[in-house]
Design an enzyme around this catalytic site. Structure first.
Site, PDB file in Angstrom:
ATOM      1  N   LYS A   1      77.608  15.620  -3.497  1.00  0.00           N
ATOM      2  CA  LYS A   1      77.136  14.755  -4.519  1.00  0.00           C
ATOM      3  C   LYS A   1      78.146  14.782  -5.347  1.00  0.00           C
ATOM      4  CE  LYS A   1      71.971  14.799  -3.539  1.00  0.00           C
ATOM      5  NZ  LYS A   1      70.743  14.868  -4.451  1.00  0.00           N
TER       6      LYS A   1
ATOM      7  N   TYR B   1      69.084   5.249  -0.205  1.00  0.00           N
ATOM      8  CA  TYR B   1      67.763   5.886  -0.842  1.00  0.00           C
ATOM      9  C   TYR B   1      66.618   5.012  -0.892  1.00  0.00           C
ATOM     10  CZ  TYR B   1      69.903  10.235  -2.165  1.00  0.00           C
ATOM     11  OH  TYR B   1      70.799  11.238  -2.126  1.00  0.00           O
TER      12      TYR B   1
ATOM     13  N   PHE C   1      61.971   8.364 -10.083  1.00  0.00           N
ATOM     14  CA  PHE C   1      63.240   8.965 -10.433  1.00  0.00           C
ATOM     15  C   PHE C   1      64.335   8.234  -9.694  1.00  0.00           C
ATOM     16  CE2 PHE C   1      61.510  11.457  -6.888  1.00  0.00           C
ATOM     17  CZ  PHE C   1      62.428  11.282  -5.885  1.00  0.00           C
TER      18      PHE C   1
ATOM     19  N   ARG D   1      69.068  22.613   5.834  1.00  0.00           N
ATOM     20  CA  ARG D   1      68.280  22.635   4.932  1.00  0.00           C
ATOM     21  C   ARG D   1      68.042  24.213   4.146  1.00  0.00           C
ATOM     22  NH1 ARG D   1      66.081  17.682   3.169  1.00  0.00           N
ATOM     23  NH2 ARG D   1      64.297  18.650   2.063  1.00  0.00           N
TER      24      ARG D   1
ATOM     25  N   THR E   1      65.126  21.777  -3.558  1.00  0.00           N
ATOM     26  CA  THR E   1      65.739  20.525  -4.416  1.00  0.00           C
ATOM     27  C   THR E   1      65.729  20.984  -5.673  1.00  0.00           C
ATOM     28  OG1 THR E   1      64.056  19.235  -2.670  1.00  0.00           O
ATOM     29  CG2 THR E   1      64.966  17.957  -4.908  1.00  0.00           C
TER      30      THR E   1
ATOM     31  N   ARG F   1      72.193  25.404  -3.433  1.00  0.00           N
ATOM     32  CA  ARG F   1      71.835  24.822  -4.758  1.00  0.00           C
ATOM     33  C   ARG F   1      71.734  25.993  -5.674  1.00  0.00           C
ATOM     34  NH1 ARG F   1      67.941  20.306  -1.646  1.00  0.00           N
ATOM     35  NH2 ARG F   1      69.178  18.610  -2.047  1.00  0.00           N
TER      36      ARG F   1
ATOM     37  N   ASN G   1      71.857  18.090  -7.940  1.00  0.00           N
ATOM     38  CA  ASN G   1      71.657  19.206  -7.189  1.00  0.00           C
ATOM     39  C   ASN G   1      72.394  19.348  -6.008  1.00  0.00           C
ATOM     40  OD1 ASN G   1      70.604  17.076  -5.418  1.00  0.00           O
ATOM     41  ND2 ASN G   1      68.639  18.088  -5.311  1.00  0.00           N
TER      42      ASN G   1
ATOM     43  N   HIS H   1      73.009  16.835  -0.426  1.00  0.00           N
ATOM     44  CA  HIS H   1      71.911  16.098   0.455  1.00  0.00           C
ATOM     45  C   HIS H   1      71.882  16.603   1.535  1.00  0.00           C
ATOM     46  CE1 HIS H   1      69.489  12.981   2.141  1.00  0.00           C
ATOM     47  NE2 HIS H   1      70.473  12.946   2.992  1.00  0.00           N
TER      48      HIS H   1
ATOM     49  N   GLU I   1      70.682   8.108   8.990  1.00  0.00           N
ATOM     50  CA  GLU I   1      71.637   8.419   7.820  1.00  0.00           C
ATOM     51  C   GLU I   1      73.107   8.605   8.366  1.00  0.00           C
ATOM     52  OE1 GLU I   1      68.370  10.271   4.900  1.00  0.00           O
ATOM     53  OE2 GLU I   1      70.121  11.728   5.619  1.00  0.00           O
TER      54      GLU I   1
HETATM   55  P1  RTP Z   1      67.922  15.444  -0.402  1.00  0.00           P
HETATM   56  O1  RTP Z   1      67.121  14.148   0.189  1.00  0.00           O
HETATM   57  O2  RTP Z   1      68.908  14.963  -1.521  1.00  0.00           O
HETATM   58  O3  RTP Z   1      68.517  16.289   0.500  1.00  0.00           O
HETATM   59  O4  RTP Z   1      66.876  16.398  -1.325  1.00  0.00           O
HETATM   60  P2  RTP Z   1      65.351  16.807  -1.149  1.00  0.00           P
HETATM   61  O5  RTP Z   1      65.054  15.966   0.414  1.00  0.00           O
HETATM   62  O6  RTP Z   1      65.278  18.049  -1.295  1.00  0.00           O
HETATM   63  O7  RTP Z   1      64.862  15.724  -2.227  1.00  0.00           O
HETATM   64  P3  RTP Z   1      64.007  14.425  -1.898  1.00  0.00           P
HETATM   65  O8  RTP Z   1      62.488  14.582  -2.220  1.00  0.00           O
HETATM   66  O9  RTP Z   1      64.454  13.507  -0.684  1.00  0.00           O
HETATM   67  O10 RTP Z   1      64.595  13.610  -3.426  1.00  0.00           O
HETATM   68  C1  RTP Z   1      65.938  12.922  -3.205  1.00  0.00           C
HETATM   69  C2  RTP Z   1      66.810  13.397  -4.314  1.00  0.00           C
HETATM   70  O11 RTP Z   1      66.159  12.979  -5.632  1.00  0.00           O
HETATM   71  C3  RTP Z   1      66.334  13.587  -6.394  1.00  0.00           C
HETATM   72  N1  RTP Z   1      65.121  13.887  -7.035  1.00  0.00           N
HETATM   73  N2  RTP Z   1      65.143  13.730  -8.611  1.00  0.00           N
HETATM   74  N3  RTP Z   1      63.854  13.945 -11.203  1.00  0.00           N
HETATM   75  C4  RTP Z   1      63.281  14.114 -10.057  1.00  0.00           C
HETATM   76  O12 RTP Z   1      61.972  14.976 -10.116  1.00  0.00           O
HETATM   77  C5  RTP Z   1      63.781  14.151  -8.805  1.00  0.00           C
HETATM   78  N4  RTP Z   1      63.200  14.451  -7.748  1.00  0.00           N
HETATM   79  C6  RTP Z   1      64.095  14.339  -6.626  1.00  0.00           C
HETATM   80  C7  RTP Z   1      66.987  14.778  -6.219  1.00  0.00           C
HETATM   81  O13 RTP Z   1      68.505  14.871  -6.473  1.00  0.00           O
HETATM   82  C8  RTP Z   1      66.960  14.801  -4.645  1.00  0.00           C
HETATM   83  O14 RTP Z   1      67.806  15.759  -4.028  1.00  0.00           O
HETATM   84 MG    MG Z   2      65.295  14.285   1.007  1.00  0.00          MG
END
Ligand code: RTP
Ligand code: MG
Length: 140
Positions: free
Chosen positions: A11, A51, A59, A87, A93, A104, A114, A117, A128
């Protein structure tokens, strides 16, 4: 076990800090092979499309803003159990919850910034990968 492919992004918070090499090395050290890679500065529209699944989340605006704020490296990773393996090496996350030795934990600044992705399931990995790469750009 069969080889699997997953989609990964380094990112903007990480490319800004010149961490592309360090993060790629962590992925490779975890047994993943980079079979496609491209640096891209995504538009707001591309970030919104990528997204779309999160568009109702509080968010979403912040996420789109941050993902279009600078260059990203989009990659396809290949390996045994690549989706789960990726992962695992990414970590939780929220970097505050990420295990020692994960990407991370080592590099992320916050839950929003973070650093990486990774796809979360075979269906999302396929979608994707297709969003960013054509078949001929992936060389296994
Ligand atoms: P990613 O998709 O980026 O690999 O990460 P992830 O599955 O661990 O997280 P996901 O729930 O899919 O959320 C996508 C991205 O959104 C941002 N986020 N911000 N401010 C917040 O509460 C919040 N929650 C999620 C994060 O950058 C996350 O990677
Ligand atoms: Mg995700």
């Amino acid at each position: 076990m069969a080889l699997e492919r997953t989609f990964s992004m380094i990112k903007p918070d990480a490319t800004r800090r010149n961490l592309t090499g360090a993060i790629t090395k962590a992925l490779e050290d975890a047994g993943l092979r980079v079979v496609a890679s491209r640096r891209v500065w995504m538009s707001r529209r591309e970030a919104e499309g990528f997204y779309a699944v999160h568009k109702e989340r509080p968010f979403f605006g912040e996420l789109v803003e941050s993902m279009s704020s600078g260059p990203t490296v989009v990659q396809v990773l290949e390996g045994e159990n690549a989706i789960a393996r990726n992962r695992e090496v990414m970590g939780a996350t929220n970097p505050a919850d990420a295990a020692e030795g994960t990407i991370r934990k080592s590099f992320a600044l916050s839950i929003g910034e973070n650093s990486v992705h990774g796809s979360d399931a075979p269906e999302t990995a396929a979608q994707e990968i297709k969003y960013w790469f054509s078949d001929t750009e992936i060389v296994g």
